[in-house]
Write a protein that holds these residues in place. Structure first.
Motif, short mmCIF file in Angstrom:
data_model
loop_
_atom_site.label_atom_id
_atom_site.label_comp_id
_atom_site.label_asym_id
_atom_site.label_seq_id
_atom_site.Cartn_x
_atom_site.Cartn_y
_atom_site.Cartn_z
N LEU A 168 -20.20 86.44 -15.11
CA LEU A 168 -20.34 85.81 -16.20
C LEU A 168 -21.23 87.01 -17.02
O LEU A 168 -22.21 88.02 -16.66
N VAL A 169 -21.57 86.08 -18.38
CA VAL A 169 -22.66 87.45 -18.96
C VAL A 169 -24.07 86.40 -18.74
O VAL A 169 -23.94 85.51 -19.28
N PRO A 170 -25.16 87.65 -18.68
CA PRO A 170 -26.61 86.71 -19.17
C PRO A 170 -26.82 85.69 -20.23
O PRO A 170 -26.02 85.65 -20.82
N ASP A 171 -27.24 84.86 -18.72
CA ASP A 171 -27.75 83.23 -19.43
C ASP A 171 -28.47 83.85 -20.51
O ASP A 171 -28.04 82.50 -22.01
N ASP A 172 -29.18 84.01 -20.85
CA ASP A 172 -29.70 84.21 -22.13
C ASP A 172 -28.61 84.91 -23.47
O ASP A 172 -29.38 84.54 -24.61
N LEU A 173 -28.07 85.78 -23.70
CA LEU A 173 -27.65 86.30 -23.90
C LEU A 173 -26.81 85.52 -24.26
O LEU A 173 -26.28 85.26 -25.94
N MET A 174 -25.86 84.88 -23.44
CA MET A 174 -25.18 84.01 -23.85
C MET A 174 -25.79 82.42 -24.60
O MET A 174 -25.15 82.18 -25.42
N MET A 175 -26.72 82.35 -24.38
CA MET A 175 -27.14 81.16 -25.24
C MET A 175 -27.71 81.74 -26.58
O MET A 175 -27.39 80.84 -27.43
#
Ligand code: ADP
Length: 228
Positions: free
Chosen positions: A66-73
């Motif tokens: 998974l791509v890091p949550d904050d970057l994805m958001m």
């Protein structure tokens, strides 16, 4: 149905790789005249365009991580600022963790400015054997990223994209070992996501081991019955 709907409408479709999320999201987006926001497509566009983000995420995607949550958001937030999302969207591939679900709630609240918003959360259920079979037959256009499925007959024995004639290729992360690991990550994350939405909205389980049209009909019938 779509012409009368003026309140913001968000449809979230959760499901493992190969569950038909992309196909169902496209169909719902067309029916409700909402944009289809696929985080996988957004990321692959970054990778293909060799942006800074693309360079950061290419290896993660290839491994099925998974791509890091904050970057994805951040990536999704930027996309949701475009005018076509002002009445909602069909979200494909997001959220993929409980943290992403929390970030999304905050983002929708901020973008909504107090406007009434309805939300449906579907979870597509498909046995792992079917997932492996479906993903093994999946090809994408090396140029525009359009997906073709050999199993459904669409693009059968086709070597090139019907949209732009480019060669069809196997996605790097669709090799069997990577798919199993992506399914495992999904299974690890889904209980917390479902718990988050069960408190706020109703999570609607859909048996998606059936014809494409049947699964769409099921989702639509649940939306009509829902009081959302
Ligand atoms: P699938 O649903 O078949 O796994 P996607 O196209 O949705 O395929 O996603 C492909 C890859 O993109 C994922 O395996 C992951 O690496 C990355 N990705 C997509 N969406 C997210 C997300 N919400 N959070 C983190 N990574 C994501």
């Amino acid at each position: 149905m779509s012409d009368t709907a003026k309140e913001r409408k968000f449809i979230i479709v959760l499901g493992p790789p190969g569950s038909g999320k992309g196909t169902q999201c496209k169909r719902l987006a067309k029916l409700f005249k909402l944009p289809h926001l696929s985080t996988g497509d957004l990321l692959r566009n970054h990778v293909n365009s060799r942006t800074d983000v693309g360079q950061q995420v290419a290896e993660l995607i290839k491994r099925g991580d998974l791509v890091p949550d904050d970057l994805m958001m951040q990536i999704l937030h930027r996309r949701m600022l475009e005018p076509d999302s002002s009445f909602g969207a069909v979200l494909d591939g997001f959220p993929r963790s409980a943290k992403q679900a929390r970030l999304l709630d905050r983002c929708l609240e901020e973008l909504g400015n107090g406007e009434p918003t309805s939300m449906w959360v579907f979870r597509l259920i498909v046995p792992e054997s079917v997932i492996i079979q479906r993903v093994a037959g999946r090809r994408i256009c090396g140029s525009c990223g359009k997906t073709f499925s050999h199993n459904s007959g669409e693009g059968k024995s086709r070597l090139t994209c019907d949209a732009d004639g480019s060669p069809l290729v196997v996605r790097d992360d669709d090799r069997e070992g990577t798919v199993r690991s992506r399914v495992q990550i999904f299974e690890q994350q889904i209980p917390a996501i479902v718990a988050f939405y069960s408190e706020r909205h109703k999570v609607i389980d859909i048996n998606a081991d059936c014809a494409v049209e049947e699964a769409t009909e099921l989702m639509l019938s649940k939306m009509c019955l829902s009081s959302n």
